[in-house]
Design an enzyme around this catalytic site. Structure first.
Site, PDB file in Angstrom:
ATOM      1  N   GLU A  76       0.825  -1.192   0.000  1.00  0.00           N
ATOM      2  CA  GLU A  76       0.000   0.000   0.000  1.00  0.00           C
ATOM      3  C   GLU A  76       0.865   1.249   0.000  1.00  0.00           C
ATOM      4  OE1 GLU A  76      -2.729  -0.377   3.251  1.00  0.00           O
ATOM      5  OE2 GLU A  76      -3.820  -2.023   2.320  1.00  0.00           O
ATOM      6  N   ARG A 109      -0.719   8.967   2.294  1.00  0.00           N
ATOM      7  CA  ARG A 109      -2.077   9.491   2.140  1.00  0.00           C
ATOM      8  C   ARG A 109      -2.153  11.009   2.196  1.00  0.00           C
ATOM      9  NH1 ARG A 109      -5.307   5.174   6.002  1.00  0.00           N
ATOM     10  NH2 ARG A 109      -5.343   3.478   4.501  1.00  0.00           N
ATOM     11  N   HIS A 158     -10.786  10.543   7.725  1.00  0.00           N
ATOM     12  CA  HIS A 158     -10.640   9.093   7.808  1.00  0.00           C
ATOM     13  C   HIS A 158     -10.081   8.588   9.135  1.00  0.00           C
ATOM     14  CE1 HIS A 158     -10.081   5.017   6.391  1.00  0.00           C
ATOM     15  NE2 HIS A 158      -8.776   5.086   6.525  1.00  0.00           N
ATOM     16  N   ARG A 174      -0.562   8.718   9.727  1.00  0.00           N
ATOM     17  CA  ARG A 174      -0.554   7.262   9.882  1.00  0.00           C
ATOM     18  C   ARG A 174      -0.200   6.573   8.572  1.00  0.00           C
ATOM     19  NH1 ARG A 174      -4.399   3.077   8.961  1.00  0.00           N
ATOM     20  NH2 ARG A 174      -5.874   4.623   8.184  1.00  0.00           N
TER      21      ARG A 174
END
Length: 527
Positions: free
Chosen positions: A112, A280, A341, A376
């Site tokens: 990811e 992200r 999120h 994160r």
């Protein structure tokens, strides 16, 4: 009604259920769930659990990736502690019966954004649901766990509130949302595992239960809170009028998904050398920039170049949900927008999940352990839940039993039923609207100050409402949301730089030394 337990766990996600199962062998445990046990943010987690499970990977590489994504604000000890315990955490889940996806080489490991290797073990694209289903079955069967579903904690019971000098947490007042009765639940040890605060924003990937309850309760009780300005906006939430909070997993980009403008132009390589595999925060800001620059409602995530069989195997839930809405991901791109999120900050804890209040622990998204830093890394959250649930359970099992003081019942003698429920609904919408407009992906000092002014007015209104009327599920959540929003804004105003998830137009540079934003509350004598 007053009930006594060895351990009270508030929250039924992965952290709460994992702690309950580890403690219940020798302790009597109460597990509080706002809805059914299955309804938590953990159930919504699609990607998986990041852990070093392959010989081509290493602990040091996972640590480097985590600190790089976290903009070097991570606590080195906490980061190493979590990652070194990753394999054991996964092995525990396998022993519980979680059916992780396998391939010809063993367990399939995904890669990811932000990861330098394939290290994300998963159950197709619905890992959280599979894990939660497995553990919930065991929790329901365990004779030492009393599951109180459709209950919401109102406030912690501490020695300060009881006029004692022990400084301990002795349990919590909890509302039965079916009967309307407030229970007094006493416990020598209390674990907060209530998740994050995504519902403080208008658009979020979180379930409706993510209202910052544990963070707000711990703050009111006197716990230290840190780094609340770091709200992770997931780059790819499905954009569709009939879709509510549906997440398009990070793994889609990890498996080759490309972000496109409406004309088909790929834009991520112009923002970061890692393109779609950037962390992200980078991807969310890039999408936000492109949308504002061109006045777009959304951008597009395209993985239609992959074989249809591959997509059906790896993303069955995403494919099915998109098809329900008329989007065939094997032929066309997915419309996406960023959405709130994950709450990277929270209640400050040590490596045993302990807070600065004796007897009170926090595990999972409600905590600030130092693992995530300013952002994160994908799939580190479920890992953190598992590792700190075990850490809390281990510490609790090492503590002497002790006695509980006499706990006063909840006093509802001076309140009445609310006469204007519309006040709650209006304040709820106003809060989420201005948090989205003023405290979003890119911030300015002026916007933050405007938000703070509105927060102060809302807090006074909600405090008055809370003191006069009988508590309800919605009122408790609104009270917690406004406290959590205030903490986010206060932390954001204190950070005079741009780092990780906190991007400020007034302070675009990153300071040389990374420092936490820690808030300490001075308790009033009557608290």
């Amino acid at each position: 009604m007053t009930l006594r337990f060895d351990v009270l766990i508030i929250g039924s996600g992965l952290a709460g259920q994992a702690a309950a199962l580890r403690l219940a062998q020798t302790r009597k445990v109460a597990l509080i769930s706002k809805r059914a046990l299955e309804d938590s943010a953990s159930s919504w987690a699609q990607g998986g659990i990041a852990a070093v499970l392959d010989n081509h990977d290493s602990i040091e590489a996972h640590i480097r990736d985590t600190i790089s994504a976290g903009a070097h604000l991570n606590d080195p000890r906490a980061t190493r502690f979590v990652i070194e315990n990753g394999r054991r955490a996964v092995d525990w889940l396998i022993a519980q019966g979680v059916p992780f996806t396998r391939d010809e080489a063993g367990y399939h490991l995904a890669q990811e954004g932000g990861h330098s290797a394939r290290r994300v073990i998963h159950v197709a694209d619905a890992t959280g649901l599979a894990v939660q289903t497995t553990l919930t079955h065991k929790v329901r069967q365990h004779p030492n766990i009393l599951s109180l579903e459709h209950h919401i904690a109102v406030d912690l019971i501490t020695g300060d509130k009881l006029g004692l000098t022990d400084g301990r947490c002795h349990g919590a007042y909890v509302l039965d949302t079916v009967s309307g009765e407030v229970l007094t639940l006493g416990a020598r040890h209390t674990v907060i595992a209530t998740g994050g605060a995504g519902k403080v924003y208008l658009y979020t990937t979180n379930p409706d239960t993510s209202t910052g309850d544990g963070i707000a309760m711990a703050w009111r009780a006197g716990c230290r809170v840190a780094n609340m300005e770091f709200i992770q906006f997931h780059p790819t939430c499905l954009y569709h009028p009939q879709a509510k909070s549906f997440l398009i997993s990070e793994a889609v980009r990890g498996e080759g998904g490309r972000l496109l403008l409406p004309d088909g132009t790929r834009f991520m390589p112009a923002h970061d050398r890692r393109a779609e595999l950037a962390p992200r925060d980078v991807v969310a800001r890039a999408i936000d920039f492109e949308m504002k620059k061109s006045g777009l409602d959304c951008v597009y995530l395209d993985i239609s170049h992959k074989p249809a069989a591959f997509l059906a195997e790896h993303f069955p839930n995403i494919q099915a949900r998109c098809l329900e809405l008329g989007i065939d991901i094997t032929r066309q791109p997915i419309p996406v927008v960023p959405a709130a999120h994950y709450t990277c900050g929270g209640v400050v804890t040590d490596l045993r999940a302990r807070t600065n209040i004796a007897g009170l622990y926090v595990a999972g998204e409600a905590s600030c352990t130092g693992l995530h830093g300013a952002n994160r890394l994908a799939s580190n959250s479920l890992l953190e839940c598992l590792v700190f649930a075990e850490a809390a359970a281990t510490d609790i099992l090492e503590q002497p039993e002790g006695e509980l003081p006499e706990l006063p019942p909840w006093d509802a003698s001076r309140v009445s039923d609310p006469d204007e429920e519309i006040v709650i609904a209006h304040n709820w919408y106003e809060l989420r609207r201005f948090m989205w407009d003023y405290v979003g992906i890119v911030r300015t000092t002026k916007r933050l100050q405007r938000a703070q002014n509105r927060i102060r007015l809302l807090m006074r209104e909600i405090d008055d409402f809370y003191s006069l009327f009988r508590v309800s599920h919605d009122l408790i959540e609104l009270r917690n949301l406004v406290v959590t929003a205030d903490l986010i804004i206060r932390c954001a105003l204190r950070r005079h730089e741009s780092r990780g998830l906190h991007s400020s137009r007034n302070y675009p540079e990153t300071l040389t030394h990374a420092r936490n934003t820690t808030l300490k509350r001075r308790l009033r004598p009557d608290r």
